[in-house]
Enzyme design. Structure first.
Site, PDB file in Angstrom:
ATOM      1  N   ASN A 104       0.862  -1.186   0.000  1.00 55.46           N
ATOM      2  CA  ASN A 104       0.000   0.000   0.000  1.00 55.46           C
ATOM      3  C   ASN A 104       0.892   1.227   0.000  1.00 55.46           C
ATOM      4  O   ASN A 104       1.315   1.723   1.044  1.00 55.46           O
ATOM      5  CB  ASN A 104      -0.937  -0.026   1.207  1.00 55.46           C
ATOM      6  CG  ASN A 104      -1.962  -1.129   1.075  1.00 55.46           C
ATOM      7  OD1 ASN A 104      -2.912  -1.014   0.291  1.00 55.46           O
ATOM      8  ND2 ASN A 104      -1.741  -2.240   1.781  1.00 55.46           N
ATOM      9  N   GLU A 105       1.173   1.677  -1.208  1.00 53.89           N
ATOM     10  CA  GLU A 105       2.100   2.791  -1.407  1.00 53.89           C
ATOM     11  C   GLU A 105       1.397   4.116  -1.108  1.00 53.89           C
ATOM     12  O   GLU A 105       0.176   4.143  -0.920  1.00 53.89           O
ATOM     13  CB  GLU A 105       2.608   2.767  -2.858  1.00 53.89           C
ATOM     14  CG  GLU A 105       3.383   1.490  -3.228  1.00 53.89           C
ATOM     15  CD  GLU A 105       4.789   1.429  -2.602  1.00 53.89           C
ATOM     16  OE1 GLU A 105       5.052   2.099  -1.588  1.00 53.89           O
ATOM     17  OE2 GLU A 105       5.627   0.680  -3.156  1.00 53.89           O
ATOM     18  N   PRO A 106       2.153   5.240  -1.046  1.00 51.40           N
ATOM     19  CA  PRO A 106       1.535   6.543  -0.794  1.00 51.40           C
ATOM     20  C   PRO A 106       0.316   6.767  -1.692  1.00 51.40           C
ATOM     21  O   PRO A 106       0.371   6.493  -2.893  1.00 51.40           O
ATOM     22  CB  PRO A 106       2.661   7.525  -1.134  1.00 51.40           C
ATOM     23  CG  PRO A 106       3.910   6.767  -0.778  1.00 51.40           C
ATOM     24  CD  PRO A 106       3.611   5.336  -1.163  1.00 51.40           C
ATOM     25  N   THR A 165      10.331   2.060  -3.750  1.00 49.04           N
ATOM     26  CA  THR A 165      10.217   0.624  -3.452  1.00 49.04           C
ATOM     27  C   THR A 165      10.944  -0.196  -4.512  1.00 49.04           C
ATOM     28  O   THR A 165      11.651  -1.165  -4.194  1.00 49.04           O
ATOM     29  CB  THR A 165       8.722   0.230  -3.397  1.00 49.04           C
ATOM     30  OG1 THR A 165       8.104   1.001  -2.360  1.00 49.04           O
ATOM     31  CG2 THR A 165       8.544  -1.248  -3.138  1.00 49.04           C
TER      32      THR A 165
END
Ligand code: F6R
Length: 265
Positions: A154-156, A173
């Site tokens: 769950n990235e920005p 990442t």
């Protein structure tokens, strides 16, 4: 719990202490459930940080008769696209680092299918959510934290209501994964991940971080405002999360300079 810390945080001296504490908690849950004739449902993470936990669980299985016969697992994520047999796959990581060494029933292991075709992938994600619900929900979820503050992938920008889905990986990442893939250009651009909402439904969460490269993001997650730019901050809204850090990863926390606080461990 200290006033400036919004997630219960345990700072340990040695990396191995985290493995013992978290594996010990998992073992207690498995045994409690087994005594009641019930299954335990574990949410698992990959990456370098949880390796010690898996090693300790294997030791508990071999030396202290901890059985995984009544354990069901759901992994957080998998790269996409990804062949399960690839040396880079999280499938392979989980079998090599844990499942091959314990008595788990392979039918009870769930890892998102990175080999699904594009037109199947949404279905695969929906079915993953249903399988978690059918299993009765996750009892304890293990999480690492990425430099972007991601939990799972769950990235920005990932919302608090997000569910299992296909996501784009953040450039930070992909850069962090470059060495494992022999170059950034070989790192997949996408992944399937449980969502923030999926993770927050776990009854208990253990998030772990080690090493000085995690210190800034640990402080942001534990002491910063809740914001979708740092998915880990959503854990502040979860009633039973513990953040386990070694001294290096905890170094930027406001209280690290006051040694008496370590009595809390
Ligand atoms: C892995 C995962 C990721 C990692 C995170 C930290 O399944 O979901 O969120 O936990 O990238 O990785 P390490 O432990 O390698 O620093």
């Amino acid at each position: 719990m200290y006033s400036h810390e919004r997630i219960r945080t345990v700072i340990v001296d040695e990396h191995d202490d985290i493995a013992r504490l978290v594996a010990g908690r998992i073992a207690a849950l498995i045994r409690e459930r087994a005594a009641a004739g019930q299954r335990a449902v574990l949410g698992l993470a990959t990456g370098s940080t949880p390796i010690g936990i898996y090693r300790e669980l294997i030791r508990l299985h071999r030396e202290e008769k901890l059985s995984f016969a009544n354990v069901v697992t759901f992994n957080l994520d998998e790269y996409y696209p990804m062949d399960p047999d690839s040396i880079h796959s999280y499938h392979r990581y989980m079998w090599e680092n844990l499942f091959d060494h314990i008595d788990i029933d392979p039918a009870n292991v769930h890892i998102p299918a990175g080999s699904a075709s594009r037109d199947q992938v949404n279905d695969v994600c929906d079915r993953y959510e249903s399988a978690i619900r059918r299993a009765g929900g996750i009892d304890i979820q293990i999480l690492g934290i990425g430099k972007t503050g991601h939990i799972g992938f769950n990235e920005p920008g990932s919302g608090v209501d997000s569910r299992t889905r296909l996501v784009m990986l953040d450039p930070v990442t992909r850069k962090d994964a470059a060495a494992d893939f022999y170059g950034e250009e070989n790192v997949p651009r996408e992944a399937i991940t449980m969502g923030v909402a999926t993770i927050l439904e776990a009854r208990e969460i253990a998030i772990i971080a080690t090493g000085e490269h995690k210190a800034v993001i640990v402080r942001r997650a534990v002491e910063g405002d809740v914001n979708h730019e740092v998915a880990a901050t959503f854990l502040q809204r979860h009633p039973a999360t513990t953040f386990y850090v070694d001294r290096a990863a905890g170094a930027a926390l406001t209280r690290i300079a006051t040694p008496w606080l370590l009595d809390e461990v």
